[in-house]
Structure formats: C-alpha cells, structure tokens
Write a protein that holds these residues in place. Structure first.
Motif, short mmCIF file in Angstrom:
data_model
loop_
_atom_site.label_atom_id
_atom_site.label_comp_id
_atom_site.label_asym_id
_atom_site.label_seq_id
_atom_site.Cartn_x
_atom_site.Cartn_y
_atom_site.Cartn_z
N ILE A 197 -20.26 16.31 -12.47
CA ILE A 197 -20.76 14.80 -12.13
C ILE A 197 -21.60 14.25 -13.21
CG2 ILE A 197 -22.22 13.60 -10.43
CD1 ILE A 197 -21.43 15.94 -8.56
N ASP A 198 -21.33 13.05 -13.60
CA ASP A 198 -22.25 12.30 -14.47
C ASP A 198 -23.28 11.69 -13.29
OD1 ASP A 198 -20.88 12.37 -16.79
OD2 ASP A 198 -19.74 10.85 -16.61
N VAL A 199 -24.62 12.32 -13.73
CA VAL A 199 -25.59 11.85 -12.49
C VAL A 199 -26.09 10.39 -13.25
CG1 VAL A 199 -28.08 12.33 -12.01
CG2 VAL A 199 -26.39 14.24 -12.58
N ARG A 200 -25.99 9.68 -12.24
CA ARG A 200 -26.59 8.22 -12.08
C ARG A 200 -28.01 7.95 -11.81
NH1 ARG A 200 -21.85 4.85 -12.86
NH2 ARG A 200 -20.63 6.12 -14.19
N PHE A 201 -28.38 8.63 -10.77
CA PHE A 201 -29.64 8.49 -10.06
C PHE A 201 -30.07 9.85 -9.52
CE2 PHE A 201 -27.75 4.26 -10.05
CZ PHE A 201 -28.62 3.58 -10.77
N SER A 202 -31.48 10.18 -9.60
CA SER A 202 -32.02 11.24 -8.99
C SER A 202 -33.57 10.83 -8.46
CB SER A 202 -32.26 12.44 -9.90
OG SER A 202 -32.75 13.60 -9.45
N LEU A 259 -25.59 3.28 -5.57
CA LEU A 259 -25.95 4.51 -5.76
C LEU A 259 -27.51 4.77 -5.91
CD1 LEU A 259 -23.15 5.75 -8.59
CD2 LEU A 259 -23.45 6.30 -5.96
N ASP A 260 -28.19 3.90 -6.48
CA ASP A 260 -29.56 4.00 -6.48
C ASP A 260 -30.58 4.27 -5.36
OD1 ASP A 260 -29.29 1.21 -5.80
OD2 ASP A 260 -30.68 0.54 -7.32
N ILE A 289 -37.09 1.81 -2.63
CA ILE A 289 -37.11 2.77 -3.95
C ILE A 289 -37.92 1.73 -4.86
CG2 ILE A 289 -34.94 4.01 -3.76
CD1 ILE A 289 -33.84 2.28 -5.95
N GLU A 290 -38.49 2.59 -5.76
CA GLU A 290 -38.91 2.08 -7.22
C GLU A 290 -38.27 2.75 -8.28
OE1 GLU A 290 -43.20 1.71 -9.94
OE2 GLU A 290 -43.15 1.93 -7.71
N LEU A 291 -37.33 2.08 -9.09
CA LEU A 291 -36.59 2.65 -10.00
C LEU A 291 -37.38 2.87 -11.29
CD1 LEU A 291 -33.65 3.54 -10.48
CD2 LEU A 291 -33.06 1.41 -11.43
N ARG A 306 -39.87 5.63 -2.44
CA ARG A 306 -39.29 6.74 -3.02
C ARG A 306 -38.94 6.35 -4.43
NH1 ARG A 306 -39.51 11.54 -0.35
NH2 ARG A 306 -37.59 12.76 -0.61
N PHE A 307 -39.52 7.23 -5.25
CA PHE A 307 -39.28 7.02 -6.92
C PHE A 307 -37.80 7.53 -7.15
CE2 PHE A 307 -43.86 7.09 -7.53
CZ PHE A 307 -44.12 5.97 -8.10
N VAL A 308 -37.23 6.84 -7.85
CA VAL A 308 -35.59 7.25 -8.27
C VAL A 308 -35.47 6.97 -9.62
CG1 VAL A 308 -33.15 6.78 -8.09
CG2 VAL A 308 -34.72 6.62 -6.05
N ILE A 309 -35.26 8.03 -10.45
CA ILE A 309 -35.06 8.28 -11.91
C ILE A 309 -33.74 7.88 -12.32
CG2 ILE A 309 -35.00 9.59 -14.04
CD1 ILE A 309 -36.42 11.73 -12.21
N ASP A 310 -33.68 6.76 -13.09
CA ASP A 310 -32.40 6.23 -13.85
C ASP A 310 -31.89 7.21 -14.84
OD1 ASP A 310 -30.29 4.93 -15.21
OD2 ASP A 310 -31.38 3.08 -15.57
N ALA A 311 -31.10 7.87 -14.48
CA ALA A 311 -30.54 9.32 -15.36
C ALA A 311 -30.13 8.71 -16.70
CB ALA A 311 -29.41 10.01 -14.83
#
Length: 365
Positions: free
Chosen positions: A50-55, A169-170, A334-336, A357-362
């Motif tokens: 899987i190419d991670v897009r967001f975590s 996805l985010d 979320i806050e990207l 929720r914080f979401v990381i842009d991978a």
C-alpha cells in the motif's frame, strides 16, 4: 457476522525483496519522532503493498510512545488510521488490484481460527498469536510491526478494508480507529430512533460518536467538561450539550439516557454517570484511563444498569462502518499536517488543541 479473512496463514512465499521505506519513528521511549527508514517485508503470496496517502494521529499513539500502557518496542513507528492506494499485489491475491483505495486500522493479523476470529471479532482474538497490532506488535515472521507514519505498508489482503469512492482519503483515515471505536458500541447497544444517547467528551473519538449516533437516528447529547465546544457539538449533530462541571446536571438529567459512551481517558466518577441512565441502560467505556476505575455497586443495582467496554471493531464491522459513513457523508473533522509537524501535533493533542483529528499527509514523509 462471518469472518471475511480466508487467505493462507503464511507469508513465506515472497515476491521481490524486502524494501526500506521512509518513516517517522520514536527511537526510544518518550523521544520526539524523527525521520528514519524502516524495513518492509517482501510481498508474500497473499500480501498487498500500500502506498500510504494519509495517517491519522490517535491519542493512543502518544500513550504508546510514552510507554503509558506498558513496555514498547523501539524504534516505534505509530499510526493505525491508514488510508492509501494499492501499489502491488502478491501472486495469490484475489481481493485487490493496483489502484484500489484501501484502509488499515488497528490490527494487521490474528490467529484466524478461534471463535472470535471466526465470528469476525478479530480484535478480541484468543488464539495463541493473539491480535497482531499494526505497530508495537510482533508479526508472524517474528519481526516488529511498524505503523502508518510511513510511505508504504505491506499487509495481508484480508486485513485491508475498502474505502468507498464517496469518502475522501484524508477524512476517511481516522475512521479506521476513531470511527469504528464509536460505531461498534453504538451499533451493538442499538442506538437509533427512539433512543437517547449521551457522548462523554467531544474530541477525536467523541465527535465521531456524535456524527454516527445522529446518522443512526438517536437523540444525542454531548456531556463535556465545559461549553467551550457547544457550537461545534450542535453543528455536528448533537441535540443538546451540557457542561459536567455544573453538578446540577447530574440531578437534572438523572434517568435520562438509554446509552452513554464515555470517550475520555480521564478519571471520572462513573457512579455519577450511571445515575444518568434509564432503567436497564448501559454505560460503555471506550476511553482508557491510566488508573483503575471504581464504581459504587449501588449505582449498578438500582435500575439494573450495566457498565461495559468496547474496543475498536472486527473486519466485517469496520467495513460496514466505512460503507455507512460513505452513505451518510460522514468523515472526520481534520487538520491536515506535514510530517515535520508531528511532534508539535503531539503537544497540541495533549493540550486538547485540535478539532478534531490531526492527519499526516504521507507525501511529506
């Protein structure tokens, strides 16, 4: 529910070679996270890359980096709210193809043979291997598991979930923990039309509880320490919002709710909250306080009330939750952020400075 995991239980037939990928890890307990590289296994017969897009960043990530719940495995790469796209599949994979949108939640394997696994309750696996968590765990190969704060992930095809096209996805990433953590008890205890539901706390978990309970048709009240987030709570679907710092609400709302879901990890007087339940009502704990909780037995005896707990959800229910959220237009608030903001985000979570929720842009890892 029936178990949806029917793939081979081994990953010994590899394709290609192990790879190194970029990630953010805590190298030692309580250390700030820093950029590093980690190994990902070669694709097994039934594995997908899987190419991670967001975590998403879950409060439990912070607890585990800090060893608040026991000894950890370091270096530790947190992250169990993972949304991405399939990049490659093993030769025996039948469920997925390159380009599919997938999510991975809190676990990546289980014994697949115990009663709970066969019932689709893999999060409660009682087999010898137990539930293998997405990070801070040990896989079948004896190697540590590393989570979603990384650019790629290898996982057995049966432990990935389909993210419907209607969900970006985010905002879908936090559903893989926060979403299912609330969906499962709300579903199990029958939140719906004619039911009065209280959500304790309006944070990463609580805001999802409000959205989901509202979409299920329940009458929803938020019980929060203050009225600071009242406007948000009502916007997200709450019918009422009360401040628990006012002791009067415990008499005003006595005997009101069919179901209370407590999302906070602070030490609360659960006996007082049991008093808010109707006869036969249930208080469900999903937050995980560091210290043991105590309850006055009379709070349970009077009114035949129940105190229970719930932990995430199994694979079938998590897929059901994703489909439900897509149907009702529910995503996390979320806050990207970029990867270099992870440590600052951890500090802000501890200060309750995030909505929600914080979401990381991978792509920034």
């Amino acid at each position: 529910m029936t178990n949806t995991t029917t793939t081979d239980t081994t990953n010994t037939t590899g394709t290609g070679r192990p790879r190194s990928v970029s990630a953010y890890a805590a190298l030692t307990p309580k250390a700030p996270l820093e950029k590093t590289t980690i190994p990902r296994r070669a694709l097994g017969e039934h594995d997908i890359l899987i190419d991670v897009r967001f975590s998403g960043i879950c409060h439990s990530d912070i607890h585990q980096v800090g060893e608040d719940w026991g000894d950890g495995i370091f270096p530790m790469v947190p992250g169990h709210e993972i949304a991405g796209v399939v990049a490659e599949v093993g030769p025996g994979v039948t469920r997925w193809a390159a380009g599919d949108r997938v999510g991975v939640g809190c676990f990546v394997d289980s014994c697949r043979e115990c009663d709970n696994c066969l019932a689709g309750l893999q999060q409660y696996c009682t087999g010898s291997s137990g539930t293998v968590f997405t990070y801070n765990g040990v896989g079948r190969d004896g190697e540590p598991t590393y989570g979603g704060y990384s650019t790629q992930l290898v996982v057995d095809e049966g432990y990935a979930l389909r993210i419907p096209d209607a969900l970006p996805l985010d905002v879908a990433a936090p559903l893989l923990c926060a979403g299912i953590t609330l969906y499962s008890p709300l579903t199990h205890w029958g939140a719906g039309p004619g039911k009065k539901v209280a959500i304790v706390g309006l944070g990463g978990l609580g805001h999802m509880g409000v959205k989901i309970a509202h979409a299920k048709g329940a009458e929803v009240t938020v019980l929060s320490q203050s009225l600071r987030k009242r406007e948000d709570g009502l916007r997200l679907g709450a019918d009422d919002y009360r401040a628990t710092s006012d002791p009067a609400i415990f008499s005003e709302l006595a005997g009101t709710f069919d179901l209370i879901v407590n999302t906070v990890s602070a030490d609360l007087d659960l006996s007082a909250y049991l008093g808010l339940l109707r006869t036969g009502g249930t208080l469900v704990q999903v937050g995980a306080p560091e210290k043991p909780v105590t309850v006055n037995a009379h709070a349970l005896l009077v009114g035949r009330k129940s105190l229970s707990g719930s932990m995430i959800g199994g694979l079938p229910e998590t897929q059901e939750m994703l489909d439900f959220c897509a149907e009702h237009g529910i995503g996390a608030e979320i806050e990207l952020i970029s990867a270099d903001q992870i440590n600052a985000a951890y500090a802000r979570v501890l200060a309750s400075d995030v909505r929600y929720r914080f979401v990381i842009d991978a792509s920034t890892i």
